[in-house]
Write a protein that holds these residues in place. Structure first.
Motif, PDB file in Angstrom:
ATOM      1  N   TYR A  55       0.894  -1.389  -0.103  1.00 11.11           N
ATOM      2  CA  TYR A  55      -0.029  -0.159  -0.111  1.00 11.11           C
ATOM      3  C   TYR A  55       0.868   1.236  -0.010  1.00 11.11           C
ATOM      4  O   TYR A  55       2.287   1.348   0.530  1.00 11.11           O
ATOM      5  N   ARG A  56       0.240   2.230  -0.362  1.00  4.64           N
ATOM      6  CA  ARG A  56       0.944   3.710  -0.113  1.00  4.64           C
ATOM      7  C   ARG A  56       0.495   4.094   1.091  1.00  4.64           C
ATOM      8  O   ARG A  56      -0.565   4.069   1.625  1.00  4.64           O
ATOM      9  N   HIS A  57       1.655   4.902   1.746  1.00  4.80           N
ATOM     10  CA  HIS A  57       1.083   5.196   3.142  1.00  4.80           C
ATOM     11  C   HIS A  57      -0.034   6.039   3.253  1.00  4.80           C
ATOM     12  O   HIS A  57      -0.765   6.165   4.506  1.00  4.80           O
ATOM     13  N   ALA A  58      -0.606   6.781   2.186  1.00  2.00           N
ATOM     14  CA  ALA A  58      -1.731   7.526   2.255  1.00  2.00           C
ATOM     15  C   ALA A  58      -2.958   6.718   2.484  1.00  2.00           C
ATOM     16  O   ALA A  58      -4.066   7.114   3.030  1.00  2.00           O
ATOM     17  N   ASP A  59      -2.724   5.515   2.221  1.00  2.00           N
ATOM     18  CA  ASP A  59      -3.730   4.419   2.278  1.00  2.00           C
ATOM     19  C   ASP A  59      -3.851   3.452   3.567  1.00  2.00           C
ATOM     20  O   ASP A  59      -4.051   2.339   3.604  1.00  2.00           O
ATOM     21  N   VAL A  60      -3.007   3.904   4.262  1.00  4.18           N
ATOM     22  CA  VAL A  60      -2.687   3.134   5.638  1.00  4.18           C
ATOM     23  C   VAL A  60      -3.867   2.945   6.376  1.00  4.18           C
ATOM     24  O   VAL A  60      -3.973   1.475   7.006  1.00  4.18           O
ATOM     25  N   ASN A  61      -4.963   3.640   6.434  1.00  2.00           N
ATOM     26  CA  ASN A  61      -6.187   3.178   7.124  1.00  2.00           C
ATOM     27  C   ASN A  61      -7.070   1.834   6.543  1.00  2.00           C
ATOM     28  O   ASN A  61      -7.186   1.013   7.451  1.00  2.00           O
ATOM     29  N   LEU A  62      -6.910   1.941   5.134  1.00  2.00           N
ATOM     30  CA  LEU A  62      -7.580   0.758   4.576  1.00  2.00           C
ATOM     31  C   LEU A  62      -6.571  -0.479   4.501  1.00  2.00           C
ATOM     32  O   LEU A  62      -7.088  -1.599   4.835  1.00  2.00           O
ATOM     33  N   ALA A  63      -5.321  -0.300   4.628  1.00  4.79           N
ATOM     34  CA  ALA A  63      -4.393  -1.319   4.618  1.00  4.79           C
ATOM     35  C   ALA A  63      -4.611  -2.039   6.078  1.00  4.79           C
ATOM     36  O   ALA A  63      -4.462  -3.106   6.125  1.00  4.79           O
ATOM     37  N   THR A  64      -4.326  -1.238   7.098  1.00  2.00           N
ATOM     38  CA  THR A  64      -4.569  -1.694   8.509  1.00  2.00           C
ATOM     39  C   THR A  64      -6.132  -2.329   8.676  1.00  2.00           C
ATOM     40  O   THR A  64      -6.136  -3.298   9.275  1.00  2.00           O
ATOM     41  N   ARG A  65      -6.990  -1.806   7.932  1.00  3.36           N
ATOM     42  CA  ARG A  65      -8.325  -2.560   8.069  1.00  3.36           C
ATOM     43  C   ARG A  65      -8.452  -3.878   7.504  1.00  3.36           C
ATOM     44  O   ARG A  65      -8.761  -4.719   7.943  1.00  3.36           O
ATOM     45  N   ILE A  66      -7.761  -3.890   6.417  1.00  2.00           N
ATOM     46  CA  ILE A  66      -7.544  -5.437   5.656  1.00  2.00           C
ATOM     47  C   ILE A  66      -6.632  -6.398   6.508  1.00  2.00           C
ATOM     48  O   ILE A  66      -7.094  -7.400   6.819  1.00  2.00           O
ATOM     49  N   SER A  85      -5.104   3.139  -4.882  1.00  3.33           N
ATOM     50  CA  SER A  85      -6.149   4.191  -4.772  1.00  3.33           C
ATOM     51  C   SER A  85      -5.722   5.222  -5.869  1.00  3.33           C
ATOM     52  O   SER A  85      -4.630   4.920  -6.484  1.00  3.33           O
ATOM     53  N   ASN A  86      -6.132   6.325  -5.806  1.00  4.00           N
ATOM     54  CA  ASN A  86      -5.947   7.331  -6.650  1.00  4.00           C
ATOM     55  C   ASN A  86      -4.474   8.053  -6.479  1.00  4.00           C
ATOM     56  O   ASN A  86      -3.826   8.644  -7.319  1.00  4.00           O
ATOM     57  N   THR A  87      -3.936   7.659  -5.346  1.00  3.06           N
ATOM     58  CA  THR A  87      -2.532   8.103  -4.977  1.00  3.06           C
ATOM     59  C   THR A  87      -1.333   7.174  -5.276  1.00  3.06           C
ATOM     60  O   THR A  87      -0.340   7.505  -5.047  1.00  3.06           O
ATOM     61  N   THR A  88      -1.880   5.825  -5.496  1.00  2.00           N
ATOM     62  CA  THR A  88      -0.937   5.051  -5.767  1.00  2.00           C
ATOM     63  C   THR A  88       0.059   5.165  -6.956  1.00  2.00           C
ATOM     64  O   THR A  88       1.001   4.731  -6.910  1.00  2.00           O
ATOM     65  N   SER A  89      -0.527   5.800  -7.923  1.00  2.00           N
ATOM     66  CA  SER A  89       0.298   6.230  -9.068  1.00  2.00           C
ATOM     67  C   SER A  89       1.660   6.853  -8.556  1.00  2.00           C
ATOM     68  O   SER A  89       2.402   7.044  -9.561  1.00  2.00           O
ATOM     69  N   GLN A  90       1.576   7.538  -7.569  1.00  2.00           N
ATOM     70  CA  GLN A  90       2.724   8.346  -7.287  1.00  2.00           C
ATOM     71  C   GLN A  90       3.760   7.589  -6.270  1.00  2.00           C
ATOM     72  O   GLN A  90       4.526   7.998  -5.895  1.00  2.00           O
ATOM     73  N   SER A  91       3.573   6.144  -6.008  1.00  2.00           N
ATOM     74  CA  SER A  91       4.202   5.347  -5.398  1.00  2.00           C
ATOM     75  C   SER A  91       5.067   4.554  -6.162  1.00  2.00           C
ATOM     76  O   SER A  91       4.864   4.038  -7.368  1.00  2.00           O
ATOM     77  N   ALA A 150     -10.624   4.276  -8.102  1.00  2.00           N
ATOM     78  CA  ALA A 150      -9.370   4.680  -8.317  1.00  2.00           C
ATOM     79  C   ALA A 150      -9.117   3.739  -9.825  1.00  2.00           C
ATOM     80  O   ALA A 150      -9.836   2.771  -9.933  1.00  2.00           O
ATOM     81  N   SER A 151      -8.494   4.574 -10.687  1.00  2.00           N
ATOM     82  CA  SER A 151      -8.357   3.984 -11.936  1.00  2.00           C
ATOM     83  C   SER A 151      -7.071   3.019 -11.958  1.00  2.00           C
ATOM     84  O   SER A 151      -6.133   3.418 -11.045  1.00  2.00           O
ATOM     85  N   LEU A 152      -7.307   1.811 -12.439  1.00  2.00           N
ATOM     86  CA  LEU A 152      -6.401   0.812 -12.272  1.00  2.00           C
ATOM     87  C   LEU A 152      -5.343   0.768 -13.651  1.00  2.00           C
ATOM     88  O   LEU A 152      -5.878   0.870 -14.685  1.00  2.00           O
TER      89      LEU A 152
END
Length: 164
Positions: free
Chosen positions: A7-18, A63-69, A94-96
């Motif tokens: 995950y990208r750290h901006a998505d840490v909440n969703l990653a933690t939920r998973i 997510s939409n921010t993953t493209s920056q990772s 998010a576009s994949l």
């Protein structure tokens, strides 16, 4: 650490939920924020590569921010080379990238339930084979089922859940 969560750290909440959902289901998962070594090492690439090798599955949170990772594509590449089971958890709309369509794409919690079910079924199948299949001529267990079986099963469950 059977399931590596990328995950990208901006998505840490969703990653933690998973991560929590997998652990609650009795599935061991890896999230770098809980790994002291990944927080203190000078050679993060080596640590990440090793953790992926120790895993059997990878869930990429996109997510939409993953493209920056740079890390998420790197981790997916490492998991591909290591022939791990790979699935994407698509955050919001998010576009994949097209290459992710090769693997199952989860969008909802019920899709994560399908992942858990496919993970357990594959584990049960492997345990059954270990108990029932003879060793090869060199005294080793036969090869693990292909990742393709896992991917097909999970994709089918997700697709069938979308039919009303």
């Amino acid at each position: 650490m059977p399931v590596f969560i990328s995950y990208r750290h901006a998505d840490v909440n969703l990653a933690t939920r998973i991560y929590n959902r997998l652990n609650t289901s009795g599935i061991n998962a890896y999230l770098d924020r809980f790994d002291g070594e990944s927080q203190t090492t000078d050679n993060i690439t080596q640590v990440i590569t090793q953790r992926i090798k120790e895993s059997t599955h990878l869930i990429a949170v996109v997510s939409n921010t993953t493209s920056q990772s740079w890390w998420v594509p790197f981790e997916i590449g490492e998991a591909t080379i290591a022939e791990r089971r790979i699935a994407t958890y698509q955050a919001s709309h998010a576009s994949l990238p097209e290459y992710l369509e090769k693997w199952p794409i989860m969008r909802y919690d019920r899709h994560l339930d399908f992942f858990i079910q496919a993970y357990r079924e594959e584990g049960a199948s492997i345990r059954s084979r270990v108990l029932n299949e003879p060793l090869d001529p060199h005294g080793r267990q036969q090869q693990r089922p292909s990742a393709g079986n896992f991917h097909r099963s999970l994709k089918s469950s997700i697709r069938n859940s979308m039919v009303f």
